[in-house]
Design a protein around this motif. Structure first.
Motif, PDB file in Angstrom:
ATOM      1  N   VAL A   7      10.510  -3.506  -3.649  1.00 14.44           N
ATOM      2  CA  VAL A   7      11.202  -2.728  -4.680  1.00 14.44           C
ATOM      3  C   VAL A   7      10.165  -2.011  -5.540  1.00 14.44           C
ATOM      4  CG1 VAL A   7      12.733  -2.853  -6.705  1.00 14.44           C
ATOM      5  CG2 VAL A   7      13.079  -4.431  -4.787  1.00 14.44           C
ATOM      6  N   HIS A   8      10.345  -0.718  -5.763  1.00 16.65           N
ATOM      7  CA  HIS A   8       9.599  -0.009  -6.812  1.00 16.65           C
ATOM      8  C   HIS A   8      10.479  -0.064  -8.049  1.00 16.65           C
ATOM      9  CE1 HIS A   8       6.929   2.669  -4.002  1.00 16.65           C
ATOM     10  NE2 HIS A   8       6.544   1.415  -4.052  1.00 16.65           N
ATOM     11  N   LEU A   9      10.019  -0.800  -9.057  1.00 16.76           N
ATOM     12  CA  LEU A   9      10.845  -1.013 -10.247  1.00 16.76           C
ATOM     13  C   LEU A   9      10.443  -0.018 -11.331  1.00 16.76           C
ATOM     14  CD1 LEU A   9      12.988  -2.492 -11.753  1.00 16.76           C
ATOM     15  CD2 LEU A   9      11.445  -4.413 -12.086  1.00 16.76           C
ATOM     16  N   TYR A  23       3.008  -1.108   4.097  1.00 20.70           N
ATOM     17  CA  TYR A  23       2.480   0.254   3.930  1.00 20.70           C
ATOM     18  C   TYR A  23       3.691   1.155   3.736  1.00 20.70           C
ATOM     19  CZ  TYR A  23       0.263   4.725   5.360  1.00 20.70           C
ATOM     20  OH  TYR A  23      -0.197   6.014   5.421  1.00 20.70           O
ATOM     21  N   ASN A  24       3.817   1.683   2.506  1.00 23.97           N
ATOM     22  CA  ASN A  24       5.001   2.447   2.126  1.00 23.97           C
ATOM     23  C   ASN A  24       4.686   3.942   2.176  1.00 23.97           C
ATOM     24  OD1 ASN A  24       7.566   2.725   0.327  1.00 23.97           O
ATOM     25  ND2 ASN A  24       5.992   3.751  -0.844  1.00 23.97           N
ATOM     26  N   PHE A  25       5.620   4.738   2.657  1.00 22.37           N
ATOM     27  CA  PHE A  25       5.376   6.194   2.643  1.00 22.37           C
ATOM     28  C   PHE A  25       6.647   6.955   2.294  1.00 22.37           C
ATOM     29  CE2 PHE A  25       7.225   8.125   6.524  1.00 22.37           C
ATOM     30  CZ  PHE A  25       7.737   6.979   7.119  1.00 22.37           C
ATOM     31  N   HIS A  26       6.480   8.160   1.799  1.00 18.05           N
ATOM     32  CA  HIS A  26       7.614   9.037   1.525  1.00 18.05           C
ATOM     33  C   HIS A  26       7.974   9.725   2.834  1.00 18.05           C
ATOM     34  CE1 HIS A  26       6.517   9.504  -3.031  1.00 18.05           C
ATOM     35  NE2 HIS A  26       6.716   8.251  -2.664  1.00 18.05           N
ATOM     36  N   PRO A  27       9.238   9.644   3.255  1.00 16.62           N
ATOM     37  CA  PRO A  27       9.597  10.208   4.565  1.00 16.62           C
ATOM     38  C   PRO A  27       9.199  11.684   4.713  1.00 16.62           C
ATOM     39  CG  PRO A  27      11.394   8.871   3.709  1.00 16.62           C
ATOM     40  CD  PRO A  27      10.364   8.947   2.616  1.00 16.62           C
ATOM     41  N   LEU A  73       5.695  -1.879 -10.230  1.00 22.89           N
ATOM     42  CA  LEU A  73       5.948  -0.939 -11.328  1.00 22.89           C
ATOM     43  C   LEU A  73       5.161   0.342 -11.092  1.00 22.89           C
ATOM     44  CD1 LEU A  73       5.400  -3.599 -14.118  1.00 22.89           C
ATOM     45  CD2 LEU A  73       7.605  -2.502 -13.609  1.00 22.89           C
ATOM     46  N   GLU A  74       5.845   1.474 -11.199  1.00 19.97           N
ATOM     47  CA  GLU A  74       5.189   2.799 -11.112  1.00 19.97           C
ATOM     48  C   GLU A  74       5.572   3.578 -12.363  1.00 19.97           C
ATOM     49  OE1 GLU A  74       7.289   3.927  -7.479  1.00 19.97           O
ATOM     50  OE2 GLU A  74       5.375   3.886  -6.426  1.00 19.97           O
ATOM     51  N   THR A  75       5.509   2.885 -13.493  1.00 24.50           N
ATOM     52  CA  THR A  75       5.932   3.458 -14.766  1.00 24.50           C
ATOM     53  C   THR A  75       4.735   4.152 -15.421  1.00 24.50           C
ATOM     54  OG1 THR A  75       5.551   1.216 -15.591  1.00 24.50           O
ATOM     55  CG2 THR A  75       7.817   1.837 -15.141  1.00 24.50           C
ATOM     56  N   LEU A 105       9.788   2.824   4.736  1.00 23.22           N
ATOM     57  CA  LEU A 105      10.274   4.133   4.295  1.00 23.22           C
ATOM     58  C   LEU A 105      10.791   3.975   2.879  1.00 23.22           C
ATOM     59  CD1 LEU A 105      11.963   3.972   7.563  1.00 23.22           C
ATOM     60  CD2 LEU A 105      11.227   6.280   7.011  1.00 23.22           C
ATOM     61  N   GLU A 106      10.395   4.882   1.980  1.00 22.16           N
ATOM     62  CA  GLU A 106      10.846   4.770   0.592  1.00 22.16           C
ATOM     63  C   GLU A 106      12.143   5.546   0.391  1.00 22.16           C
ATOM     64  OE1 GLU A 106       7.808   5.329  -2.319  1.00 22.16           O
ATOM     65  OE2 GLU A 106       9.223   5.508  -3.980  1.00 22.16           O
ATOM     66  N   THR A 107      13.062   4.942  -0.371  1.00 25.08           N
ATOM     67  CA  THR A 107      14.292   5.646  -0.760  1.00 25.08           C
ATOM     68  C   THR A 107      13.901   6.729  -1.766  1.00 25.08           C
ATOM     69  OG1 THR A 107      14.687   4.156  -2.632  1.00 25.08           O
ATOM     70  CG2 THR A 107      15.695   3.547  -0.534  1.00 25.08           C
ATOM     71  N   ALA A 163       0.857  -1.191   0.000  1.00 18.84           N
ATOM     72  CA  ALA A 163       0.000   0.000   0.000  1.00 18.84           C
ATOM     73  C   ALA A 163       0.890   1.237   0.000  1.00 18.84           C
ATOM     74  CB  ALA A 163      -0.897  -0.008   1.230  1.00 18.84           C
ATOM     75  N   HIS A 164       0.396   2.310  -0.587  1.00 16.13           N
ATOM     76  CA  HIS A 164       1.192   3.541  -0.665  1.00 16.13           C
ATOM     77  C   HIS A 164       0.425   4.685   0.004  1.00 16.13           C
ATOM     78  CE1 HIS A 164       3.880   6.607  -2.053  1.00 16.13           C
ATOM     79  NE2 HIS A 164       4.536   5.808  -2.875  1.00 16.13           N
ATOM     80  N   ALA A 165       1.079   5.366   0.915  1.00 15.70           N
ATOM     81  CA  ALA A 165       0.468   6.537   1.544  1.00 15.70           C
ATOM     82  C   ALA A 165       0.390   7.673   0.521  1.00 15.70           C
ATOM     83  CB  ALA A 165       1.314   6.976   2.731  1.00 15.70           C
ATOM     84  N   PRO A 166      -0.636   8.516   0.598  1.00 11.77           N
ATOM     85  CA  PRO A 166      -0.698   9.679  -0.301  1.00 11.77           C
ATOM     86  C   PRO A 166       0.566  10.538  -0.201  1.00 11.77           C
ATOM     87  CG  PRO A 166      -2.774   9.390   0.837  1.00 11.77           C
ATOM     88  CD  PRO A 166      -1.824   8.418   1.459  1.00 11.77           C
ATOM     89  N   TYR A 167       0.935  11.144  -1.338  1.00  9.45           N
ATOM     90  CA  TYR A 167       2.151  11.973  -1.401  1.00  9.45           C
ATOM     91  C   TYR A 167       2.044  13.225  -0.533  1.00  9.45           C
ATOM     92  CZ  TYR A 167       2.979   9.343  -5.734  1.00  9.45           C
ATOM     93  OH  TYR A 167       3.173   8.350  -6.656  1.00  9.45           O
ATOM     94  N   THR A 168       0.820  13.578  -0.187  1.00 16.89           N
ATOM     95  CA  THR A 168       0.607  14.851   0.520  1.00 16.89           C
ATOM     96  C   THR A 168       1.020  14.800   1.991  1.00 16.89           C
ATOM     97  OG1 THR A 168      -1.655  14.069   0.731  1.00 16.89           O
ATOM     98  CG2 THR A 168      -1.245  15.769  -0.924  1.00 16.89           C
TER      99      THR A 168
HETATM  100 FE    FE Z   1       6.487   6.470  -3.748  1.00 17.02          FE
END
Ligand code: FE
Ligand code: FE
Ligand code: ZN
Length: 288
Positions: A215-217, A104-108, A267-269, A141-143, A66-71
């Motif tokens: 991995v986000h490829l 559950y992945n998020f942007h730091p 994939l987030e292409t 935590l996403e790189t 799962a991905h947390a919103p970018y906001t």
């Molecule tokens: Fe992301």
């Protein structure tokens, strides 16, 4: 068998995401826990979630990411923005409990000029508030590419956040991990094109490979170290295109690397579903 999928829309519910994933040959997927621009999450339909759970079991899916919103920005300079991120993440994680055992992945976040050290403190403090002992979800935590004041641009920065959470709340340590985004790490200056082994050895030294969960490829529209964060389709960017100095061997090395090959690849292409189906089939072929 490679565990691979892409980002799918949650607009039609949970079971529909599983059916979409199956239709393109995926055995994992990513989804936004709510509208990526923020706002309210869908109301939870337990029957719908139960239907997804049986679909995942029936088709032998790997873990979902799962991905947390970018906001969300746990290290905003504004207290109300931090409070919003904390309240929203806590609610997302409560909802994830209905789908136990996923990521559950998020942007730091971005420290917006407060400095990396303050960023680390705020992110760790936020995580301590949204996580609880015994939770059924691992928080990743996403790189990051290091655009602007983005946090998570180096393995060291991620390691500091994890260590600080561990120090404050040792019981949360096992519930934290890292999601490695191939476009982002290359943009951040890690040369996965020529030295994937070296980059992963460095990851192991600084963070520990046992923390590497997903991995986000993505291919990258920019060369190593560009700090831009623009994803390219697989084979059309600096990682996968021979004309740009990368190539198929780079992609094959990623999907077959002993430290990566058993993780979920997302994939987030820039694709529609048919493009994702092609990329999934192509990467499955490379992994064989
Ligand atoms: Fe992301
Ligand atoms: Fe990503
Ligand atoms: Zn990105």
């Amino acid at each position: 068998m490679l565990t691979i999928g892409c980002h799918v829309s949650i607009a039609k519910g949970y079971a529909a995401m599983g059916r979409t994933a199956c239709s393109i040959g995926a055995n994992t997927f990513a989804f936004f826990t709510r509208n990526p621009r923020g706002g309210n999450a869908r109301s939870l339909d337990e029957n719908d979630i139960a239907a997804l759970r049986s679909l995942l079991a029936e088709h032998g899916f790997g873990r979902l990411v799962a991905h947390a919103p970018y906001t969300y920005n746990l290290c905003s300079a504004k207290e109300d923005a931090r409070a919003f991120a904390i309240a929203s993440m806590r609610e997302d994680l409560e909802r994830m409990e209905f789908l136990p055992g996923q990521y559950y992945n998020f942007h730091p976040g971005s420290h917006v000029g407060q400095g990396s050290e303050r960023g680390v403190e705020l992110i760790a403090a936020g995580l301590c508030q949204v996580m609880h002992e015994g939770m059924a979800t691992r928080v990743l935590l996403e790189t990051m590419a290091g655009k602007g004041t983005e946090m998570g641009r180096s393995f060291e920065e991620l390691a500091k956040i994890i260590a600080l959470v561990e120090q404050k709340r040792p019981e949360l340590s096992g519930a934290l991990g890292v999601c490695l985004d191939t476009c982002h790490v290359s943009d951040a200056g890690y040369d996965i094109i020529h030295d994937l082994d070296g980059v992963l050895a460095h990851f192991d030294e600084v963070i520990g490979l046992e923390r590497l969960c997903a991995v986000h490829l993505n291919d990258s529209k920019n060369p190593c170290g560009a700090h831009k964060d623009r994803h390219a389709c697989i084979g059309e960017g600096y990682l996968g295109s021979a004309a740009l100095g990368g190539g198929e061997d780079v992609l094959r090395a990623i999907v077959t690397h002993p430290a990566l090959k058993d993780l979920p690849f997302i994939l987030e292409t820039p694709n529609e579903l048919d493009g994702y189906a092609r990329e999934i089939a192509y990467l499955r072929g490379l992994a064989e």
